[in-house]
Design a protein around this motif. Structure first.
Motif, PDB file in Angstrom:
ATOM      1  N   THR A 134     -22.350  67.629  74.998  1.00 47.29           N
ATOM      2  CA  THR A 134     -22.476  66.629  73.937  1.00 47.29           C
ATOM      3  C   THR A 134     -23.929  66.189  73.780  1.00 47.29           C
ATOM      4  O   THR A 134     -24.591  65.818  74.762  1.00 47.29           O
ATOM      5  CB  THR A 134     -21.607  65.396  74.245  1.00 47.29           C
ATOM      6  OG1 THR A 134     -20.246  65.816  74.375  1.00 47.29           O
ATOM      7  CG2 THR A 134     -21.715  64.364  73.146  1.00 47.29           C
TER       8      THR A 134
ATOM      9  N   ASP B  47     -20.750  68.864  69.742  1.00 44.39           N
ATOM     10  CA  ASP B  47     -20.310  67.474  69.812  1.00 44.39           C
ATOM     11  C   ASP B  47     -21.513  66.555  69.824  1.00 44.39           C
ATOM     12  O   ASP B  47     -22.541  66.858  70.452  1.00 44.39           O
ATOM     13  CB  ASP B  47     -19.482  67.237  71.074  1.00 44.39           C
ATOM     14  CG  ASP B  47     -18.101  67.852  70.988  1.00 44.39           C
ATOM     15  OD1 ASP B  47     -17.634  68.084  69.857  1.00 44.39           O
ATOM     16  OD2 ASP B  47     -17.504  68.107  72.047  1.00 44.39           O
TER      17      ASP B  47
ATOM     18  N   GLN C  47     -17.609  59.993  67.968  1.00 46.67           N
ATOM     19  CA  GLN C  47     -17.664  61.389  68.401  1.00 46.67           C
ATOM     20  C   GLN C  47     -17.572  62.259  67.159  1.00 46.67           C
ATOM     21  O   GLN C  47     -16.732  62.044  66.288  1.00 46.67           O
ATOM     22  CB  GLN C  47     -16.494  61.691  69.346  1.00 46.67           C
ATOM     23  CG  GLN C  47     -16.474  63.134  69.831  1.00 46.67           C
ATOM     24  CD  GLN C  47     -17.423  63.365  70.981  1.00 46.67           C
ATOM     25  OE1 GLN C  47     -17.837  62.420  71.622  1.00 46.67           O
ATOM     26  NE2 GLN C  47     -17.764  64.608  71.225  1.00 46.67           N
TER      27      GLN C  47
ATOM     28  N   ALA D  79     -18.038  60.680  74.670  1.00 44.67           N
ATOM     29  CA  ALA D  79     -18.920  61.772  75.088  1.00 44.67           C
ATOM     30  C   ALA D  79     -18.681  62.140  76.551  1.00 44.67           C
ATOM     31  O   ALA D  79     -18.404  61.288  77.392  1.00 44.67           O
ATOM     32  CB  ALA D  79     -20.372  61.374  74.878  1.00 44.67           C
TER      33      ALA D  79
END
Length: 500
Positions: free
Chosen positions: A350, A383, A494, A287
């Motif tokens: 993210t 993400d 991820q 991240a």
């Protein structure tokens, strides 16, 4: 000076046999009790254990043991009345009424000035009528409000409703009887769930938390249960510090270990003993530019996400944003406002959630599609990162908590906000309690049923700040491989919301 709190710890007989010196020291350090109550006939052994391990004198009080029916004790300036049997309980209640006011505090809630007096008793218990399967509370007559419901703090003239702790009630019992808060401090209903309980009585609030004896000492180390703990102890490795400092060869030679298990045990012991993340692999933290997210829902199988808490920045200085669904007719308010904010202010960053892979991310996806489908594309390619799955499930790092729960890991890293005593609600908030409060309000919306919005928001903010502290610790160890043996690189967590 009046005391700010009284902390009362219970010590069940069923736990004593497994309470090693290391476990006892850790329990005392965490519980910091002013009084210890032995449960299940543990009185004599409890006194021997405390005399041997405690670095100070701690009163041991047995409500069901020998002694006068009622007696007043002073514990660090606070008043603790011991009441044996129903007659002793009534005597204690009357004594408190005579020493203060006979007028009950409004709605039976503790006053905001003095610390409430405490009554320790064995007289209140649950009785089940086997024919009708109905339950009654034995001893409640001794708490008759006509006997007076207030005590007083010496020298102040102010009154506070007493808190009653009964060894006749199981741990987890919590109710108000005749305006008094009554809590169980006896043996758990389920013997397998036996825990060390700490009850902290503060001005205006009383909190109760449990300490799992199987998460003390060596058993807090990943991969160590009672049997392996005995093996380590017999070999002279009696503490986590000893395991952390041992040679791998010495650990690997122990029965049932071997080099790989020994390395895992040592890494976990180091993480807890030193209060830091210990990396297993060199896998980089995937991240970047994170936003920390926590959601509150109406249960484990949720139909509505009614609060989304977001932290932009670090655990101390980050800015907290909250999105709340206060309209019972529109369950998509919170998630809609959150996604709209993300689209305008943070798109491309993210989203980080602890255990998000199993809960937060799928719930966000499902509820967005159900209530705000037009906004669903915004998060489909976002993400996402789950620190718990990355560290624990995929084996990239050992976390420094006695358990892998967020609050325990953050506390292991020195995050003070993760303490259960940072809560100010009565009863204290948990995820389940928050969900129940919201469901109750949904079923009957109105001022009297509204959840404590500000307290819930503070609870959520504490969680995202704790999450940021865990991420910060993982990130600070990025690229390091502290294991002395090679470990295969794991698949990353991820991902995007559409993958969940």
């Amino acid at each position: 000076m009046a005391p700010s709190s009284i902390r009362i710890a219970t010590l069940p007989q069923s736990v004593l046999a497994d309470l090693t010196p290391a476990k006892t020291g850790e329990w005392l350090a965490e519980a910091t009790p002013d009084v210890v109550i032995p449960v299940g006939g543990a009185g004599a052994e409890a006194r021997r254990v405390l005399a041997r391990e405690a670095d100070r004198s701690i009163p041991v009080i047995t409500p069901g043991g020998p002694g006068p029916d009622a007696e007043e004790r002073r514990v660090d300036g606070g008043r603790v009345d011991v009441a044996r049997g129903e007659s002793g309980l009534q005597d204690a209640v009357e004594a408190l009424a005579e020493s203060g006011s006979a007028t009950r505090a409004a709605d039976g809630v503790e006053a905001t000035g003095p610390l409430p007096p405490v009554i320790l008793t064995d007289a209140i218990a649950l009785e089940v009528e086997t024919t009708s399967l109905s339950t009654t509370v034995r001893g409640r007559e001794a708490l008759d409000p006509r006997a007076g419901a207030a005590g007083t703090t010496a020298g102040t003239g102010e009154t506070a409703a007493p808190v009653v702790l009964s060894t006749g009630l199981p741990v987890g019992y919590r109710n108000r009887i005749a305006g008094r808060l009554v809590l169980g401090v006896g043996e758990a209903d389920d013997p397998a769930a036996t825990a060390l309980t700490v009850t902290a009585i503060h001005v205006g609030r009383t909190l109760q938390c449990t300490i799992d004896p199987h998460r003390l000492g060596l058993e807090a180390v990943r991969g160590v249960g009672p049997s392996r703990a005995q093996t380590l102890t017999a070999a002279g490795f009696e503490t986590r510090e000893a395991v952390a400092e041992a040679s791998l060869a010495a650990l690997a030679d122990l029965q049932g270990l071997g080099s790989e298990v020994a390395a895992t045990l040592q890494a976990s012991a180091r993480a807890i003993a030193e209060g830091e993340v210990v990396r297993e692999t060199r896998t980089p933290l995937p991240a970047s530019d994170p936003l920390f997210v926590d959601i509150e829902t109406d249960g484990l199988h949720p139909t509505v996400t009614w609060l989304v808490g977001v932290l932009d920045g670090g655990p101390a200085e980050g800015t907290y944003h909250s999105f709340v669904a206060r309209d019972p007719e529109d369950p998509g308010t919170a998630i809609g406002e959150f996604v709209d904010w993300y689209r305008r202010e943070a798109r491309g960053r993210t989203l980080v959630a602890y255990n998000g892979r199993q809960f937060d991310f799928p719930v966000l996806r499902d509820h967005l599609e159900a209530y705000r489908p037009a906004l669903a594309p915004v998060l489909e390619t976002a993400d996402t990162f789950d620190p718990y799955a990355w560290a624990v499930t995929e084996g990239n790092a050992h976390l420094p908590g006695r358990t892998n729960r967020l609050e325990d890991v953050a506390a292991g890293l020195g995050f003070e906000g993760s303490s259960p005593e940072s809560q100010v609600t009565e009863p204290p908030l948990t995820g389940a309690a928050v969900a129940r409060a919201y469901r109750r309000w949904l079923g009957n919306p109105g001022p009297d049923t509204e959840p404590p919005w500000s307290a819930v928001d503070a609870y959520c903010e504490t969680d995202v700040r704790a999450l940021a502290r865990v991420y910060e610790a993982l990130d600070s160890r990025a690229g390091e491989d502290e294991r002395p043996t090679e470990t295969p690189t794991a698949t990353t967590t991820q991902g995007t919301l559409s993958e969940w």
